[in-house]
Write an enzyme that holds these catalytic residues in place. Structure first.
Site, PDB file in Angstrom:
ATOM      1  N   CYS A 413      70.396  46.271 103.429  1.00 17.95           N
ATOM      2  CA  CYS A 413      70.644  45.868 104.701  1.00 17.95           C
ATOM      3  C   CYS A 413      71.609  46.812 105.341  1.00 17.95           C
ATOM      4  O   CYS A 413      72.435  47.458 104.825  1.00 17.95           O
ATOM      5  CB  CYS A 413      71.527  44.538 105.005  1.00 17.95           C
ATOM      6  SG  CYS A 413      71.877  44.030 106.830  1.00 17.95           S
ATOM      7  N   GLY A 426      72.992  55.960 112.871  1.00 20.59           N
ATOM      8  CA  GLY A 426      72.043  55.456 112.019  1.00 20.59           C
ATOM      9  C   GLY A 426      71.434  56.300 110.972  1.00 20.59           C
ATOM     10  O   GLY A 426      70.978  56.150 109.943  1.00 20.59           O
ATOM     11  N   GLU A 447      65.075  47.849 101.274  1.00 21.20           N
ATOM     12  CA  GLU A 447      64.355  46.762 100.961  1.00 21.20           C
ATOM     13  C   GLU A 447      63.596  46.120 102.340  1.00 21.20           C
ATOM     14  O   GLU A 447      64.120  46.329 103.373  1.00 21.20           O
ATOM     15  CB  GLU A 447      65.355  45.761 100.590  1.00 21.20           C
ATOM     16  CG  GLU A 447      64.954  44.522 100.280  1.00 21.20           C
ATOM     17  CD  GLU A 447      66.085  43.428  99.599  1.00 21.20           C
ATOM     18  OE1 GLU A 447      66.117  42.292  99.546  1.00 21.20           O
ATOM     19  OE2 GLU A 447      67.181  44.057  99.190  1.00 21.20           O
TER      20      GLU A 447
END
Length: 550
Positions: A413, A426, A447
């Protein structure tokens, strides 16, 4: 032997014949009482089974729930379901039960009443001043109760929303037809068609004038609208960007409003539901994007106060002020594994600092749609990026990764806080995750599923990594395996990025990587324009060794 009054083949029964049968059954029961008392137990069971089986079968066909009493409630005692007494009173009760079942059958043909959360609550009203709650931004509903679906808030009328909805549906049908046509003739590695290339050129042409700025009259009109309506209306968006981009934004608004309406109809959210609208976090007040499962006594407040250092959440400004006066935390718990300038990264173990990691996940869910992990944080490591000043280390963002990932996921995450978005943080988090994979001598991948913003960030990062590799590459033959080993990017992600850049071609049974100099030159020009930015990860500043076991 008597038989109970049964229903006809169509599930109904004539009332006159039913009354005659009841009278006949009553007279027969009075005259044959002594004879019936001499029946053996076996014959009694046989007669009762022959009488009751059709009725029970009909009741089962109608409803699997227990048979209803004459008042319409479930039976309260076994006496109301007794079928073992072969006397006249039992026959009367069976006849009444049969009548009730038949009446239930008649009622079953009527349309069922909608559930309460599927009907409109006409006591609710749209919070936009001057709005009568009629119409919907999507053009598909007659009423609305939230700002997200209010045509007036979006400076539109209900009729305009309906016209736009019809136009969107036609465009979606055309696009769907084109996709089906293309899928029938698609190959495994298909390059863009001539039609797609023309569309891309048209979009580029439409977007040429989007940065021209507002004229004086337009600025005055925008300012007047802002002064008149304040925050009760959406700002005027015309002439701010190209018509193409504005239409894309309108489509996204309508789609989001439709998704919220579906959740409301399903009962997952209701008007005035327990959803946190804003949080006070440090010196920022942040509007939330999604629901997060904070405890109900906190969620129903609508506004949450969060300590930016320990991430404890509170109910009021007073409690937060008292907490900050005695909170000793000035940075995340765990080990500081990276520091360059004001940027630091802390490695936090979910097993050692469970409460902090749970609070971090709850906070992240306010801005992530697909996140499902909140409390089971022990199998994860959290890498928290901060920016330091004289008051402490402020949370910029974080990513989590499994301690032992079977599929070599290097990110489970990832989140950048809204106040630090579009500043390069980011990409720094993504680059840091791949730096850890390089130290571990592994190939990593995030993921799935990725959020919309996450997918955009990763595609941008992969594109930059590949173009940098191509710029520095001096050989003649490029191997995807070598690129993967040097960059720690999964080969699947490399191939998908090459395809999106039109740098992968299938020719004579082989896959060829095309070195597009125009894209490389464009990337290099942006690098030079950007200069020596501080928003990059320096591998020499990393002080970290891979954790051993769990």
């Amino acid at each position: 032997q008597r038989h109970m009054a049964g229903s006809g083949s169509d599930g109904t029964e004539d009332s006159d014949s039913s009354a005659e049968r009841e009278q006949t059954n009553s007279s027969e029961s009075d005259g044959n009482m002594p004879k019936r008392q001499r029946l053996t137990r076996a014959s009694t069971r046989l007669s009762q089974s022959s009488q009751d089986t059709p009725d029970l079968k009909r009741a089962a066909d109608h409803d699997e729930s227990p048979p209803l009493t004459p008042t319409g409630n479930a039976p309260s005692s076994e006496s109301e379901l007794d079928i073992s007494s072969p006397n006249a009173s039992h026959d009367e009760s069976q006849a009444k039960d049969q009548t009730n079942r038949d009446s239930d059958k008649d009622l079953s043909h009527r349309p069922k009443r909608r559930r309460c959360h599927e009907t409109y609550n006409f006591n609710m009203k749209c919070p936009t001043p001057g709005c009568n709650s009629l119409g919907h931004l999507t053009g598909k509903h007659e009423r609305h109760f939230a700002v997200s679906g209010c045509p007036l808030y979006h400076n539109l009328s209900a009729d305009e929303c309906k016209v736009k909805a019809i136009s969107r549906e036609k465009q979606e049908e055309e696009v769907k037809g084109q996709e089906e046509s293309n899928s029938r003739h698609a190959t495994r590695h298909q390059t863009p068609t001539s039609k797609q290339s023309r569309y891309k050129e048209q979009v580029a042409e439409l977007r040429k004038g989007r940065n021209s700025g507002l004229q004086k009259e337009q600025k005055e009109k925008h300012m007047e609208h802002r002064q008149t309506h304040g925050n009760t209306r959406e700002p005027l968006l015309e002439n701010i960007t190209s018509d193409y981009d504005l239409e894309l934004f309108r489509k996204a608004q309508a789609r989001a409003s439709e998704d919220l309406e579906k959740l409301r109809i399903q009962g997952q959210i209701t008007e005035g539901s327990n959803m946190i609208k804003t949080i006070l976090f440090g010196r920022y007040e942040l509007d939330t994007w999604y629901h997060s499962p904070y405890p109900e006594e906190y969620a129903r407040l609508g506004r949450l106060y969060v300590c930016e250092f320990c991430l404890k959440y509170m109910k009021s400004q007073t409690i937060l002020r008292r907490h900050m006066a005695k909170c000793v935390w000035k940075h995340p718990p765990g080990d500081e594994v990276y520091r360059k300038g004001a940027i630091s990264v802390f490695e936090v173990d979910g097993k050692k600092n469970k409460i902090y990691c749970q609070n971090l996940c709850l906070l992240a869910k306010l801005f992530l749609d697909h996140k499902t992990l909140y409390y089971d944080v022990e199998p994860f490591l959290f890498y928290v990026m901060t920016e330091a000043d004289n008051t402490g280390c402020h949370l910029v963002g974080y990513f989590s990764k499994e301690k032992n990932s079977f599929l070599n996921y290097n990110v489970s995450c990832i989140l950048t806080m809204p106040q630090y978005m579009r500043q390069g943080f980011g990409k720094m988090l993504i680059d840091f995750s791949y730096l850890l994979s390089k130290v571990e001598e592994k190939v990593g991948s995030p993921e799935r599923p990725l959020s919309d913003l996450g997918l955009i960030s990763y595609r941008s990062y992969w594109k930059e990594v590949l173009l940098r590799y191509m710029y520095n590459f001096q050989g003649k033959e490029i191997s995807i395996k070598e690129i993967s080993q040097e960059t720690a990017v999964n080969p699947v992600d490399i191939v998908s990025t090459l395809q999106s850049l039109q740098m992968l071609k299938y020719w004579k049974g082989k896959h060829l990587v095309l070195k597009r100099q125009d894209l490389i030159d464009e990337w290099k020009a942006k690098e030079i324009k950007r200069g020596n930015s501080n928003k990059t990860i320096d591998p020499s500043s990393l002080k970290w060794t891979p954790p051993k076991g769990t």
